[in-house]
Design a protein around this motif. Sequence first.
Motif, PDB file in Angstrom:
ATOM      1  N   TYR B  99       0.849  -1.182   0.000  1.00 46.57           N
ATOM      2  CA  TYR B  99       0.000   0.000   0.000  1.00 46.57           C
ATOM      3  C   TYR B  99       0.884   1.229   0.000  1.00 46.57           C
ATOM      4  CZ  TYR B  99       0.769  -0.117   5.142  1.00 46.57           C
ATOM      5  OH  TYR B  99       1.325  -0.164   6.417  1.00 46.57           O
ATOM      6  N   GLN B 106       4.792   0.784   0.049  1.00 48.46           N
ATOM      7  CA  GLN B 106       5.351  -0.138   1.040  1.00 48.46           C
ATOM      8  C   GLN B 106       5.141  -1.556   0.525  1.00 48.46           C
ATOM      9  OE1 GLN B 106       6.754   1.510   3.758  1.00 48.46           O
ATOM     10  NE2 GLN B 106       6.087   3.262   2.530  1.00 48.46           N
ATOM     11  N   VAL B 107       6.199  -2.346   0.553  1.00 46.35           N
ATOM     12  CA  VAL B 107       6.116  -3.714   0.048  1.00 46.35           C
ATOM     13  C   VAL B 107       6.518  -4.634   1.192  1.00 46.35           C
ATOM     14  CG1 VAL B 107       6.977  -5.310  -1.690  1.00 46.35           C
ATOM     15  CG2 VAL B 107       6.720  -2.909  -2.258  1.00 46.35           C
ATOM     16  N   LEU B 108       5.538  -5.332   1.748  1.00 40.59           N
ATOM     17  CA  LEU B 108       5.748  -6.081   2.994  1.00 40.59           C
ATOM     18  C   LEU B 108       5.505  -7.567   2.772  1.00 40.59           C
ATOM     19  CD1 LEU B 108       3.686  -3.621   5.223  1.00 40.59           C
ATOM     20  CD2 LEU B 108       6.128  -3.507   4.679  1.00 40.59           C
ATOM     21  N   TYR B 109       6.360  -8.399   3.383  1.00 42.30           N
ATOM     22  CA  TYR B 109       6.202  -9.845   3.246  1.00 42.30           C
ATOM     23  C   TYR B 109       6.731 -10.509   4.513  1.00 42.30           C
ATOM     24  CZ  TYR B 109      10.966  -8.934   1.638  1.00 42.30           C
ATOM     25  OH  TYR B 109      12.265  -8.485   1.541  1.00 42.30           O
TER      26      TYR B 109
END
Lengths: 275, 277
Positions: B99, B106-109
Amino acid sequence: PHCAPHWALTPPRHHRSTSVNRPYIEHIGMALPEYGEKPQLTSEPLLCWNWLCPYVHRVTLALAHKKAHIAELNIQLPHKPTWFAEFSPLGKVPAVTYLEDGEQAVLYESMALMDWVNNYYTDGPSLLPSSAAKTCLVRIISSRFDSIAVPTWYKMLRGVKEEDFSPSFKTWHAELTWLEGQMQGTGPYFMGAAPTLVDTCIAPWLLRVFVIQHWRGVDLLAGHAKLQAWVNFYKALPEVAATYRPPAGEPWEGAMSKVFAPIAIESSNFSKMQA
Amino acid sequence: SHSQASHNFRTRSSHLSAWRIVSKGLTLRATSMANTDAHPHVSEAPLMCYNWLCPYVHRVSLALTLKKAQIAEVAIDLSNKPAWLPQLSPLGKVPAITYLENGEQQVLYESLALMSWVDEYYKGPALMPESPAKRALARIIIARFDGTAVTKWYQMLRSDKIEEFSELLKVWHTEMEWLEKHLDSKGPFFMGATPGLVDAAVGPWLLRIDVLQHWRAVNLLAGHPKLSAWLATYRALPEVTSTFRQPAGQGTWNEAMAQAYKGYGKTQLDFSSAAAK
């Protein structure tokens, strides 16, 4: 991997911190440590500690950024007290124990303990960013470094022969390239203007690159200018320098390189592998 | 059963004309876009790369439902990944959440990091205990389960040699003994009266024990009555059953899940004698 044995060196005689009522465990001279009676548990946290362990260093760095003090128990891992398992079930350092509502909390795992420091010491600054997304990024970076870079560091330390050293050296550089790509903004800390649990998570091994230089003849930060700049900034901080507590009269770097001798076994010169 | 349609969706609907919105849920079917370069629109509203069978995704779904939160989803077929997946998930895996925050994507994993993100991002019931000591204990339990039990689960499923399987099962049982010892004494959940991140972290593999029953004829919780009791309570929660989202026509969640792991299990083997040792 747990800490390298350090029977070659005299452990510290003085502790910087802690409450005066805490019984200190000191090793005098070269004799086996006498721990005396098991310390009484109170509601005050007690950190099982030693001067060399990088995993312990994560916790002391977090405490330093919090400007927090904790009672310490100096544990010589090759000569553990008989009651140590009651404070640290896996027999390792770091470990923290205290009474909470009359029940003994027994805490270990450096990653969990860094979070514990952040949660417990509410007077100091938060060691996590204010946004949930950036905090998630801290956890992503920390867990990757912990799962890959740290074991790779030890593999390089153990890699006496080129065929053992070389693949780990490659992995290390790939990881540092990725790590540099995660650095946020203009610093000076990893995530920006303030220290966070990423700094404390990665620092112990990046502050100990001289150990690999000593045993394997390579500079682990060569080719990683941003991380080198971060290391230079970080280790110059007074609170970070205060976490360097080698045995009395011994230099931090010299003493640290020596204690890793049983893991390194013998020196190699892989300087030709340097980019 | 799908979650109710969320208010989150209204703000994004104008950007989604290329997408089919399926059912009352939030799941976008990606298959129609598989051959294009365009990824789903990224906005301030979090978007999760989702898959119905993946236990790592399940951790996040469990955290979301316990938090009483909903999230927009794009379903990813792991056997036919869209070309744009790395833009939403750098390692090309699920789960991943993305988002915009202050205009920056923001790229979250990492499922464990994402569970904590759910707890911090959404307002809702707290999913971690309040005291620092209990929070640390929760993290210790999660880290140990993630480090050993999960690996053994997959290794057992893949093992076709009974001697090797027996060794793996022994390690699994040691881990389950340790896990049981660390259940809150009053329960019924791991950290006490309310479910939280520890339950969500271990849940997916314990909810899937019928997969090992189907392919290897062993009950992974045999000899662990407290864990069995925990599992019975947990899977009966409506929030938990709401995360069982097998495709239509594939039978029950257990049946669909057992079939989904055919690639690992390959053929049914009776290793019940390994369990009896």
